[in-house]
Design a protein around this motif. Structure first.
Motif, PDB file in Angstrom:
ATOM      1  N   LEU A  35      10.698 -17.524  -9.770  1.00  0.00           N
ATOM      2  CA  LEU A  35      11.104 -16.029 -10.210  1.00  0.00           C
ATOM      3  C   LEU A  35      12.601 -16.049 -10.101  1.00  0.00           C
ATOM      4  N   VAL A  48       0.732  -5.337 -13.967  1.00  0.00           N
ATOM      5  CA  VAL A  48       0.290  -4.343 -14.343  1.00  0.00           C
ATOM      6  C   VAL A  48      -1.175  -4.610 -15.377  1.00  0.00           C
ATOM      7  N   PHE A  51      -4.069  -5.390 -13.754  1.00  0.00           N
ATOM      8  CA  PHE A  51      -4.744  -4.122 -13.257  1.00  0.00           C
ATOM      9  C   PHE A  51      -5.430  -3.576 -14.382  1.00  0.00           C
ATOM     10  N   ALA A  52      -4.665  -3.221 -15.779  1.00  0.00           N
ATOM     11  CA  ALA A  52      -5.200  -2.404 -16.554  1.00  0.00           C
ATOM     12  C   ALA A  52      -6.617  -3.305 -17.204  1.00  0.00           C
ATOM     13  N   MET A  55      -9.663  -3.018 -15.481  1.00  0.00           N
ATOM     14  CA  MET A  55     -10.609  -1.997 -15.631  1.00  0.00           C
ATOM     15  C   MET A  55     -11.439  -1.964 -16.704  1.00  0.00           C
ATOM     16  N   VAL A  89      -1.290  -8.047  -5.178  1.00  0.00           N
ATOM     17  CA  VAL A  89      -0.839  -6.817  -5.147  1.00  0.00           C
ATOM     18  C   VAL A  89      -1.673  -6.056  -6.029  1.00  0.00           C
ATOM     19  N   VAL A  93      -3.768  -2.664  -4.111  1.00  0.00           N
ATOM     20  CA  VAL A  93      -3.897  -1.364  -4.710  1.00  0.00           C
ATOM     21  C   VAL A  93      -5.088  -0.801  -5.017  1.00  0.00           C
ATOM     22  N   PHE A  98      -8.142   3.017  -4.916  1.00  0.00           N
ATOM     23  CA  PHE A  98      -9.274   3.129  -5.818  1.00  0.00           C
ATOM     24  C   PHE A  98     -10.817   2.708  -5.278  1.00  0.00           C
TER      25      PHE A  98
ATOM     26  N   THR B  19      -0.319  -2.163 -22.127  1.00  0.00           N
ATOM     27  CA  THR B  19      -0.995  -2.129 -20.956  1.00  0.00           C
ATOM     28  C   THR B  19      -1.288  -0.833 -20.531  1.00  0.00           C
ATOM     29  N   ALA B  23      -5.190   0.927 -19.986  1.00  0.00           N
ATOM     30  CA  ALA B  23      -5.556   1.740 -18.847  1.00  0.00           C
ATOM     31  C   ALA B  23      -5.649   3.157 -18.995  1.00  0.00           C
ATOM     32  N   ALA B  78      -6.251   8.032 -13.909  1.00  0.00           N
ATOM     33  CA  ALA B  78      -6.291   7.194 -12.712  1.00  0.00           C
ATOM     34  C   ALA B  78      -5.823   5.726 -13.296  1.00  0.00           C
ATOM     35  N   GLY B  79      -5.851   5.459 -14.395  1.00  0.00           N
ATOM     36  CA  GLY B  79      -5.358   4.032 -14.954  1.00  0.00           C
ATOM     37  C   GLY B  79      -4.100   3.903 -15.043  1.00  0.00           C
ATOM     38  N   ILE B  81      -1.534   5.945 -13.331  1.00  0.00           N
ATOM     39  CA  ILE B  81      -1.208   6.127 -11.951  1.00  0.00           C
ATOM     40  C   ILE B  81      -1.381   4.724 -11.220  1.00  0.00           C
ATOM     41  N   GLY B  82      -2.486   4.037 -11.444  1.00  0.00           N
ATOM     42  CA  GLY B  82      -2.756   2.583 -10.738  1.00  0.00           C
ATOM     43  C   GLY B  82      -1.708   1.807 -11.407  1.00  0.00           C
ATOM     44  N   VAL B  83      -1.364   1.841 -12.773  1.00  0.00           N
ATOM     45  CA  VAL B  83      -0.248   1.003 -13.519  1.00  0.00           C
ATOM     46  C   VAL B  83       1.107   1.401 -12.820  1.00  0.00           C
ATOM     47  N   LEU B  85       1.416   2.543  -9.697  1.00  0.00           N
ATOM     48  CA  LEU B  85       1.493   1.899  -8.367  1.00  0.00           C
ATOM     49  C   LEU B  85       1.572   0.394  -8.267  1.00  0.00           C
ATOM     50  N   VAL B  86       0.799  -0.256  -9.336  1.00  0.00           N
ATOM     51  CA  VAL B  86       1.035  -1.706  -9.213  1.00  0.00           C
ATOM     52  C   VAL B  86       2.310  -2.044  -9.558  1.00  0.00           C
ATOM     53  N   LEU B  89       4.973  -1.479  -6.645  1.00  0.00           N
ATOM     54  CA  LEU B  89       4.818  -2.378  -5.587  1.00  0.00           C
ATOM     55  C   LEU B  89       5.084  -3.905  -5.915  1.00  0.00           C
ATOM     56  N   ALA B  90       4.690  -4.222  -7.236  1.00  0.00           N
ATOM     57  CA  ALA B  90       4.849  -5.575  -7.512  1.00  0.00           C
ATOM     58  C   ALA B  90       6.311  -5.940  -7.833  1.00  0.00           C
ATOM     59  N   THR B  91       7.067  -4.673  -8.508  1.00  0.00           N
ATOM     60  CA  THR B  91       8.223  -5.036  -8.852  1.00  0.00           C
ATOM     61  C   THR B  91       9.209  -5.120  -7.593  1.00  0.00           C
ATOM     62  N   LEU B  93       8.375  -6.340  -4.688  1.00  0.00           N
ATOM     63  CA  LEU B  93       7.874  -7.546  -3.963  1.00  0.00           C
ATOM     64  C   LEU B  93       8.856  -8.629  -4.804  1.00  0.00           C
ATOM     65  N   LEU B  94       8.503  -8.581  -6.189  1.00  0.00           N
ATOM     66  CA  LEU B  94       9.030  -9.832  -6.847  1.00  0.00           C
ATOM     67  C   LEU B  94      10.560  -9.821  -6.914  1.00  0.00           C
TER      68      LEU B  94
END
Lengths: 230, 104
Positions: A35, A48, A51-52, A55, A89, A93, A98, B19, B23, B78-79, B81-83, B85-86, B89-91, B93-94
């Motif tokens: 990274l 992301v 994640f999508a 679903m 991650v 989540v 969920f 994405t 979602a 929900a999808g 909001i999940g995007v 959240l992820v 958090l991912a950003t 952390l990375l």
């Protein structure tokens, strides 16, 4: 593939949590090499996207469905250590917000999808890359190969964990056959999605793809300055 | 460069757009059948060993927003909001893990 609370005994869940913690710890160190300011945003996008895509359950026949796990896809695009972090991650989540995948099963799910899925997918990608011609066109094909094998590998790992410490006694051979059988089919979907996603990035910006780094597609663009390739 | 390639920003924005559509919109059309593991668990008779989830009362549990009754809207929200959240958090952390560009 998200294991709920209660499928595995508490001891087994503790053991997989330990494995997951060590794996994520190693990934945190290893990802430092993958990274930088250029690749970190792409890694965020991969998280992301996975994640999508998770679903989107696709039917695999007889009242069953499957969805992308994303391990091979993420590893090929941003590197396996970073992929382990991205998938972890997503799983965190999903479990907390969920109610998808148990909280006590989080270690199990990280082990199955962020460790086995990522590393089997990436390992098989490397094997395929070694056999295929050294061209960018080989990258999505090798990624799809890794993806196809990563899903049954994760499924088989679950069956073995269940044999070691499942909530109820189930004949291991039967469970292994059923899990691997269905997940070979789901793996075909995984391969198709991985092929398309990796193919799209490879076609537009191969220089951004971790698994294509050695191919130097922009050779013509490189200049030699003071004997250093820049 | 022989062929104009889209900038990294363009690739990221296009990927993010795909994405969000997946979602927020396409997820409505996802198969509702049990996944491979759930199917095997029920057919081999250990599906019932799944316990209740600690987060079952989460406002997003089951990929819907509690209180939003339109299924398409609830799932899509929900999808998204999940995007978020992820992504957050991912950003975080990375970026914490990455090599910083040398300042010189």
């Amino acid at each position: 593939m998200h294991v709920p609370d209660g499928f595995l005994t508490a001891q087994t869940s503790l053991a997989t949590a330990a494995v997951a913690a060590v794996g994520v710890g190693i990934a945190l160190r290893g990802a430092r090499r993958e990274l930088d300011d250029r690749t970190a945003p792409l890694a965020g996008l991969v998280a992301v996207f996975v994640f999508a895509a998770q679903m989107l359950n696709f039917p695999v026949g007889a009242g069953t469905s499957g969805h992308l796990l994303g391990g091979a896809l993420a590893a090929v695009l941003v590197g396996p250590f970073t992929a382990t972090l991205c998938i972890s991650v997503v799983l965190l989540v999903q479990a907390i917000a969920f109610a998808d995948g148990g909280l006590t099963a989080l270690g199990t799910n990280v082990t199955l999808m962020a460790l086995v899925g990522v590393w089997v997918g990436y390992g098989m990608f490397r094997v395929a890359r070694a056999v295929l011609p050294k061209r960018t066109a080989s990258v999505p094909i090798a990624a799809a190969f890794g993806a196809a094998l990563s899903v049954p590998a994760a499924a088989a790992t679950f069956a073995l964990l269940f044999a070691a410490g499942g909530a109820v006694p189930i004949a291991t051979g039967k469970l292994l056959t059923a899990m691997v059988g269905w997940h070979v089919l789901i793996g075909l979907g995984e391969a198709a999605i991985t092929f398309l996603a990796v193919g799209a990035i490879v076609a537009t910006r191969p220089d951004l793809v971790y698994g294509a780094q050695d191919l130097r597609p922009d050779h013509a663009d490189l200049e030699i300055r003071d004997g250093v390739v820049v | 460069m022989s062929r104009r390639r889209p900038s990294t920003r363009t690739v990221l924005l296009a990927g993010l757009a795909v994405t969000v559509v997946l979602a927020g919109v396409v997820s409505f059309y996802a198969s509702g059948h049990p996944d491979g593991l759930e199917y095997v668990a029920h057919s081999l008779g250990f599906g019932d060993s799944a316990g209740p989830h600690v987060s079952d009362n989460s406002p997003l549990s089951g990929y819907g927003v509690k209180g939003v009754h339109n299924a398409r809207l609830s799932g899509g929200l929900a999808g998204i909001i999940g995007v978020l959240l992820v992504g957050a958090l991912a950003t975080a952390l990375l970026y914490a893990v990455r090599r910083r560009a040398p300042r010189d």
